[in-house]
Design an enzyme around this catalytic site. Sequence first.
Site, short mmCIF file in Angstrom:
data_model
loop_
_atom_site.label_atom_id
_atom_site.label_comp_id
_atom_site.label_asym_id
_atom_site.label_seq_id
_atom_site.Cartn_x
_atom_site.Cartn_y
_atom_site.Cartn_z
N ASP A 491 6.91 2.69 1.18
CA ASP A 491 6.93 2.94 2.62
C ASP A 491 7.43 1.69 3.33
O ASP A 491 7.41 0.59 2.76
CB ASP A 491 5.52 3.25 3.13
CG ASP A 491 5.05 4.64 2.72
OD1 ASP A 491 5.91 5.48 2.45
OD2 ASP A 491 3.83 4.85 2.66
N ASP A 801 1.03 12.32 1.93
CA ASP A 801 1.63 11.59 0.81
C ASP A 801 0.94 11.93 -0.50
O ASP A 801 1.41 11.55 -1.57
CB ASP A 801 1.52 10.07 1.04
CG ASP A 801 2.49 9.57 2.10
OD1 ASP A 801 3.58 10.17 2.21
OD2 ASP A 801 2.17 8.61 2.80
#
Length: 1068
Positions: A491, A801
């Site tokens: 990320d 996620d």
Amino acid sequence: MPVGVQAPEASPGRYHRRRDDDDNNDCSDVLGVDVLDDGADPFDIPAKRASVERLRRWRQAALVLNASRRFRYTLDLKKEEEKEQIRRKIRAHAQVIRAALLFKEAGQKNGDDRELPEILPRGFGIGEEQLTAMTRDHDYSALQGYGGVKGLANLLKTNTEKGVHGDEVDLAGRANAFGANRYPRKKGRSFLVFLWEACQDLTLVILIIAAVISLVLGIATEGIKEGWYDGASIAFAVFLVILVTAVSDYKQSLQFQHLNEEKQNIQVEVIRGGRRIEVSIFDIVVGDVVALKIGDQVPADGVLVSGHSLAIDESSMTGESKIVVKDHKSPFLMGGCKVADGYGTMLVTAVGLNTEWGLLMASISEDNNEETPLQVRLNGVATFIGIVGLSVAAMVLIVLIARYFTGHTTNPDGSVQFVKGQTSVKSTIFGTIKILTIAVTIVVVAVPEGLPLAVTLTLAYSMQKMMADKALVRRLSACETMGSATTICSDKTGTLTLNQMTVVRSVVGGIKLKSPADIKNLSPVVSSLVLEGIAQNSSGSVFEPEDGSPIEITGSPTEKAILSWGVELHMKFAEEKSKSSIIHVSPFNSEKKRAGVAVIVSGSDIHVHWKGAAEIVLALCTNWLDADGTNHEMTPDKANQFKKYIEEMAEESLRCVAFAYRNLDLGDVPNEEERINWALPDNKLALIGIVGMKDPCRPGVRDAVELCINAGVKVRMVTGDNLQTARAIALECGILTDSQASQPVIIEGKVFRAYSDAEREAVAEKISVMGRSSPSDKLLLVKALKKKGNVVAVTGDGTNDAPALHEADIGLAMGIQGTEVAKESSDIIILDDNFASVVKVVRWGRSVYANIQKFIQFQLTVNVAALIINVVAAISSGNVPLNAVQLLWVNLIMDTLGALALATEPPTDQLMKRSPVGRREPLVTNIMWRNLFIQAVFQVAVLLTLNFRGRDLLHLTQDTLDHANKVFNEFNSRKPYELNIFDGVSRNHLFLAVVSITVVLQVIIIEFLGKFTSTVRLSWKLWLVSVGIAFVSWPLAFAGKLIPVPRTELKTCISRCLPGKKGIPTIF
């Protein structure tokens, strides 16, 4: 797919509980789903989701002499079945009680008044049993009888908005009255249990029996003065092995126990004294007001105070995979469940053992034992070596027995040990037991029981050290798998950047503001709409202390940045919230990339506010507000001007967020019952403004990325930000080197999503940056990379996620910003959310594999040398050079002390200059075979020479030299691939301590315990000769490392020579 109750704005990105059986079986081998192949190596298991049948299979194939010790740190398959049965019983028990009470209540009269018990906790208007019963039975009528949530809060002396007072006296009083949020845990095993388990080794039991018989016969034949030495010395050596083994295992157990406690210590956001603070889940008390958001775990049982689109996944408690929407008609929340959507606050009514979750956790006494692929492979190695060792021991036993009874075995004075018809029965039994003892001791040395446990030792050591490096390991196998990682999908926000956002640019009313807070040129209409949107369309909060202390802002980094901007605009948060009332919320999620709220302002005026990704919100706008508050049509030219503003901000690596709104009539809003499924209108919006938020790159992240690239690990950035922002950050971090990079190197999520499976696989390895990606895009990228043979590590923090974290070879959740759902789906939690910590995890992963290889090289060298010398000596002379006590001492150095010294080496920079270790690479590489061969030949040559000619040459027993060789070879084994074996040795205090203890004990054995160990004292000259000959192993190892080795693996060479041969041992 899970079946769920539809909640407001149920978007594709909404969390659903993922199950292993949802995986696509067509690519099961690629995606990590275990498929059992009858011809496969039983000691080769997948790193994730191995089937029970596969786990049983390797256990059955392993040669084990001490099952209780060997399988201690593996998954107890029987206990797992028992746990599931207990879960089912507790769930059924709770459901039966609930149903019975509801049935009983239905039979009672409606007018039956509830009476509070006479004895109540001091200072409270309700008792523990009443609260527990109401919550456990989801008794809505009881809740109404107490005056609803507000009435219940009054009885509990708490405030639904400000929470409990939170001082120590108040918290202690609540814990005494209603219990603490803890449950009894199973105590760790005591040291005596480990001592008992170490005693259960079959070979050691045989040796103890042999020692007792030897002791009895020795005293009977030679008298108590001389006859007790042999038996007592074997018994003492066995005891020493057991003691050292138990101490080592006990220390590992304490380390794992500490790590398990860390995993369970979840941080929860509560409201105390009007301010939001984070506390441990164990510090929650009855009366606490807990703030819940998507991805959180419900910390205890309670009732809903307020919520917006709050949906709970109750599958962990009910066993049914469905999402339940919570509102004031269904307000009861169960501890242990997860927030699937929305946000809200709850009032805690039951904690600890008064909750079903507490009962469940106390009953199953969770332990996180599991077997790792490397551990199982080493069981295969131990089995292979053990079979060879047993064969050698059997051969030695047969040869020695045959030579003994045929009169070919002599005493030191030259007399024959056994003469038919002359040797007494006692002497014959005594001689036979000595031979049997030697054969059994060879088995002890040959079967490396400690080899698989060396993995546990190095994992325990690594996990403890990784905690200091801000990484909490949830699954043991992730440590070793991380050493094989070929790519990291990271990320951006909070991992590559600091996650400390501030608004540095703003465009409001169609004009660029000189400073973000400079709104003096804006009309009151625009200013009020901006402040209303900031205050109401937010899941964060602003606390203004009455004593004039600094304002406290809580929420996600984005929310905190926007609220801080609002404070700079002189926003009074509480006052702004009171001006309008929220009637419906559409929470933010990573699929829509926007959040909305509908508020009723005055009478019948309804404002719908939206905020989110700038270009997405801009595309929904048909109008825009100017500085005077006038509504204008969004012409193509004006839209392009706003797009240009966004691009300029993005090029400065700013995250862009847009604000828009629209008016509605009260008649356009559904009534309260229908409103739950109302899709908040997001069309015909008027753009209010755009802000650009700066989130600086983390210091050192560029160096960390460069380190990964040099180590053969590709770093990919997967972010929800637009491509321009993603490009700017990637260039700053070193992930991109070409500022003009184009597709597919830098690609948008929707483009990648639109590809076919084959197209995705073709471009996946070329991708460096993916912008405007959703969690489903991240999942598709992980699958495509895995299909191409990559070992994929993925970072994630959001609930959505979870599928990608679950699918990846190594899921890395963020400890600060990560939700509990993300953490539970992960393998390792990065406690400081820092990418540099991810790289440290890679170093430790490689270190685990390297340390095991060091130990294997050391142990195999000892195995080969000890077995060859004993076989040759037994066949040629009828005697073995190392007696039982000496062999046990070799085993102690080789097994426990060797593991301690070599399995706890810290990682070095050299590890990050190699390519990733393939998961199917042989444990013993060609380089290691070369090193092993050279050292084993040297040791065998020296020992055989001294065994047959030593007395004539030096009058030296071979024992001292053998052990000196072992100590010197420990140094050689430290660096199998490097010339400098002393590099970093001064920093490894444990290695130096173990070597020092080994040397000291060796001197004591030779100089003072000769009677027990059958050795003689040495003069200082002979000590120098012994050390000098052993020293030769160092230059020999140095010279050996200059010899090139073939690149073709030994396993491949054997396969070519024996094309029909299957099941080549895991060692190759």
